[in-house]
Design a protein around this motif. Sequence first.
Motif, PDB file in Angstrom:
ATOM      1  N   ASN A 152     -89.294  14.713 -63.126  1.00  0.00           N
ATOM      2  CA  ASN A 152     -89.029  14.173 -61.791  1.00  0.00           C
ATOM      3  C   ASN A 152     -89.567  12.740 -61.740  1.00  0.00           C
ATOM      4  O   ASN A 152     -90.740  12.493 -62.046  1.00  0.00           O
ATOM      5  N   ASP A 153     -88.696  11.812 -61.367  1.00  0.00           N
ATOM      6  CA  ASP A 153     -89.029  10.394 -61.413  1.00  0.00           C
ATOM      7  C   ASP A 153     -90.366  10.079 -60.710  1.00  0.00           C
ATOM      8  O   ASP A 153     -91.202   9.346 -61.232  1.00  0.00           O
ATOM      9  N   PHE A 154     -90.548  10.636 -59.522  1.00  0.00           N
ATOM     10  CA  PHE A 154     -91.761  10.338 -58.748  1.00  0.00           C
ATOM     11  C   PHE A 154     -93.017  10.861 -59.474  1.00  0.00           C
ATOM     12  O   PHE A 154     -94.068  10.242 -59.423  1.00  0.00           O
ATOM     13  N   ASP A 155     -92.869  12.015 -60.153  1.00  0.00           N
ATOM     14  CA  ASP A 155     -94.000  12.574 -60.901  1.00  0.00           C
ATOM     15  C   ASP A 155     -94.356  11.701 -62.098  1.00  0.00           C
ATOM     16  O   ASP A 155     -95.514  11.639 -62.517  1.00  0.00           O
ATOM     17  N   ASN A 156     -93.333  11.028 -62.656  1.00  0.00           N
ATOM     18  CA  ASN A 156     -93.580  10.136 -63.781  1.00  0.00           C
ATOM     19  C   ASN A 156     -94.517   9.001 -63.356  1.00  0.00           C
ATOM     20  O   ASN A 156     -95.409   8.601 -64.101  1.00  0.00           O
ATOM     21  N   TYR A 157     -94.310   8.493 -62.149  1.00  0.00           N
ATOM     22  CA  TYR A 157     -95.215   7.462 -61.616  1.00  0.00           C
ATOM     23  C   TYR A 157     -96.621   8.038 -61.390  1.00  0.00           C
ATOM     24  O   TYR A 157     -97.618   7.342 -61.568  1.00  0.00           O
ATOM     25  N   VAL A 167    -105.933  15.072 -57.270  1.00  0.00           N
ATOM     26  CA  VAL A 167    -104.635  15.632 -57.644  1.00  0.00           C
ATOM     27  C   VAL A 167    -103.584  14.609 -57.279  1.00  0.00           C
ATOM     28  O   VAL A 167    -103.590  14.066 -56.173  1.00  0.00           O
ATOM     29  N   MET A 168    -102.703  14.327 -58.232  1.00  0.00           N
ATOM     30  CA  MET A 168    -101.596  13.425 -57.939  1.00  0.00           C
ATOM     31  C   MET A 168    -100.287  14.111 -58.272  1.00  0.00           C
ATOM     32  O   MET A 168    -100.201  14.883 -59.232  1.00  0.00           O
ATOM     33  N   THR A 169     -99.276  13.809 -57.464  1.00  0.00           N
ATOM     34  CA  THR A 169     -97.939  14.332 -57.730  1.00  0.00           C
ATOM     35  C   THR A 169     -96.952  13.371 -57.088  1.00  0.00           C
ATOM     36  O   THR A 169     -97.347  12.483 -56.342  1.00  0.00           O
ATOM     37  N   THR A 217     -99.760  11.869 -52.921  1.00  0.00           N
ATOM     38  CA  THR A 217     -98.371  11.956 -53.392  1.00  0.00           C
ATOM     39  C   THR A 217     -97.879  10.528 -53.601  1.00  0.00           C
ATOM     40  O   THR A 217     -97.994   9.675 -52.735  1.00  0.00           O
ATOM     41  N   ILE A 218     -97.380  10.295 -54.817  1.00  0.00           N
ATOM     42  CA  ILE A 218     -97.135   8.942 -55.318  1.00  0.00           C
ATOM     43  C   ILE A 218     -95.675   8.536 -55.094  1.00  0.00           C
ATOM     44  O   ILE A 218     -94.746   9.302 -55.391  1.00  0.00           O
TER      45      ILE A 218
END
Lengths: 256, 316
Positions: free
Chosen positions: A35-40, A114-116, A177-178
């Motif tokens: 998932n693109d956002f998770d890649n960040y 935690v980041m996602t 959440t990034i």
Amino acid sequence: MKIAVCLKQVPDMESKFKIVEDKKIDESQIAFKINDFDNYAVEAALQLKEKLGGEVIIVTCGPDRASKDMRQAFAMGADWGIHVNDPAVESGDNFVVASVLQKAIESIGDVELVMTGVQAEDDQAAVTGVMLADLMGWPHCTNVKKLEINDKTLTVNRELEGGFNEVLEMSSPAVLTIQSGINEPRYPTLPGIMKAKKKRLDVKKATDLGVSAKPKTDFIKMFFPVSEHKAEIIQGDPATAAAMLIQKLKTEAKVI
Amino acid sequence: MARILAIAEHKNGKLTDGTLELCKAAKTIASELGLEPAAAVLGKDDSIAKEVAKYIPLVFSVSDAALENYTSDGYTQGVKAVVESQDVKGVLVAHSYDGVDYAAKVAMAINAGIVSNCNKARVDGGAVVFTRNTYNGKIQEEKKVNTDKFVATFEKGAYDMEPAGSPGTVTAVSAKIGAVRTTFKGLIETMAGAVDISQAKIIVSGGRGCKDADKYKEFIVTLAKKLGGEFGASRPVVDSGWTEPARQVGQSGKTVSPDLYIAAGISGAIQHIAGMKGAKCIVAINKDPEAPIFNIATYGIVGDLFEVIPAILANL
């Protein structure tokens, strides 16, 4: 600092989608990716680890195929991961996933951040991270575009409408959440890919983690949207179509 | 009578358009369920609540100094107090930046299921069935909650804006706003002092389909200049640094309404469409015939922008 990154594997959105029995997509023609956002989020976590030391742990809910993209995050530099591979979770909703992520992260111990991604490209729900923060009893910030850490104090920019950012402060532990654009996610290097193959990947079921959450929402069906206004498609090879378009813009729409 | 509650959104003392859409949604859904529509306004005083009462007959006002600036903890506690004291069955929240930040937390606090990012709702056998976008807008799905109460967030434009009517009543609801764990430090305008494309009569925008910075410049910028307009971009182009943030069109960037908007290599995510759907004439150029951009364009060419744009240039 121990950082957990919740990562989802999603279809490449440029795939040609086919719906099976109004219920699910036909996966046979679909390529999957992070998932693109998770890649960040992975990149943001790796940058913090480089600055502060510690560990980056990938936590994923998904079927067998999801392990490929966990290894991709390992190849970028993440240390190890927990893969919750359980049909009962797959058929659940965001609340079930958030409950599983909570227990998986608690099982790691001493996680401070935690980041996602702000949302998954496939379900576009943007609720799992917030639910996870609530279950952990931690503060959160969504749509994070900038992040600074000074000991236990997090200073974050939250993206808003119309080019504005809100600056806020909170203490770790927290869930962020990034948003895309916060950094430039790195590509795995060849040595990174080699190392990734040997990194620890724990596979678990929801019951191994003591999760018994039930979904709070029910899926009914999926379908292709029916547009009320379809564009007038101009046919022909590029030269013919372009000439026709220019004529229409001049004489019909009168905008050039 | 149980209630359907719209949560008002306001910034700098002004209601957002999304709030008026939610008032319409609350009235529509409440009427189909045989329930009463209402709104909740959270703020430092009840001035905004009086404004919201022009659009909906019943407004609950939660006033507290801690609610002067939006925070997810403050809003969650305020909404929970209204839900628990005022017989609320469903909570409607805008799928905006703030809405995304707290709606799921409200759902957790009131033990409700949440269906987010909805564009439609209908009532079927006493249950509300929500329609929402998935897979980048390529597929829609229907969902409902299996809990007693529900929370739903609606994307912008899902409902028309409710027009002002005769003023309703404002009822104060007391809420103890306890711990707020995030501290508001200020607002930053990220595009201050940069180029302003919002007044341009012609805008040519490029998206992910441009592939890289050089091609974005070679095709999009060239066409924009040839047409005497400005060049714009969708989010991935700005995220990748191919052009400056002030040229981003969409929810988080500029809202534009030129005479002509050409979208090349842009699939048409709802966040982008929110920023350009007011254009008089929209041209979409995309390889993917299923791209949602064709649903709102006036004219479409299904093809490779690297072939179509040179052909357009040859005709100018």
